[in-house]
Write an enzyme that holds these catalytic residues in place. Sequence first.
Site: not given
Length: 275
Positions: A118-121
Amino acid sequence: MRMVSTMARPADVSRDVWGTITGTGRRSGPARWSLAEETPVAILVNGEHFAVVMATPADLEDFALGFAMNEGIVRDPSGLLRLAIAEAADGFVVNLRVSEEDAFRGEARRRNLPARASCGICGAQTLAAAVPALPKVRGILPRTEAVLSAFAAFPGFQDMRRENRSTHAAALCDADGTILVVREDIGRHSALDKVAGAAARLGPDVSRCFLLLSSRIGFEMVQKAAAIGVPFVAAASAPSGLSLRVAAEAGLTLAVAAEGALMIFDHLTVEEPAA
């Protein structure tokens, strides 16, 4: 398991920086704060990119084994044949050597990882993709009184948290401290994504706004704040060292609530500012 490390010394897990502490009825002045470090760690399986995760660079051998087991790459420690850890220009590289059978099973997990991150990283597969350059941010910084006023009102807008005591919240506030939008979610990243969506729909001048976060300011939260375009982010917990560095590069000012005052990281320095 055979472990190979090429690190010349233990990685720094925290750093002291100086900022300004300010608050209503309180004398402002320089103050020192110790920030935790976070850094991209690239995970390779048999030399192939598997994922990049953000982590504090301590106990990386335990992290690597735990990651391999939790992601289903190996079933137990004996499945990890060799573990190599090396420092790279932008982070760390962890190479897991496993059997071909385990590598094949891990490949299916790799394909699912980006969708779960979910953090995109944490779904990125290279170090370069994990910490991209952020857009430059410009705008008006709020007064301390406005930020403290918004912080005081923030809990009253968190309906979910009153019920479940587990959700995070993010708020978009105008320069006077009036809360314009609050969104809640079990994930702090998702709460901020919801605020970004609401801001895009409602259309306030974000260069005159600031964000409040109920969480810490991790790098990915700085990344999202810069994408929204706000010049100032205040949070319940302090930023990481990486967050502060990339925020400074983007022109974004970070602050943390500090016992009724604000600690503002308005200059990136490890030395006490001159009086």
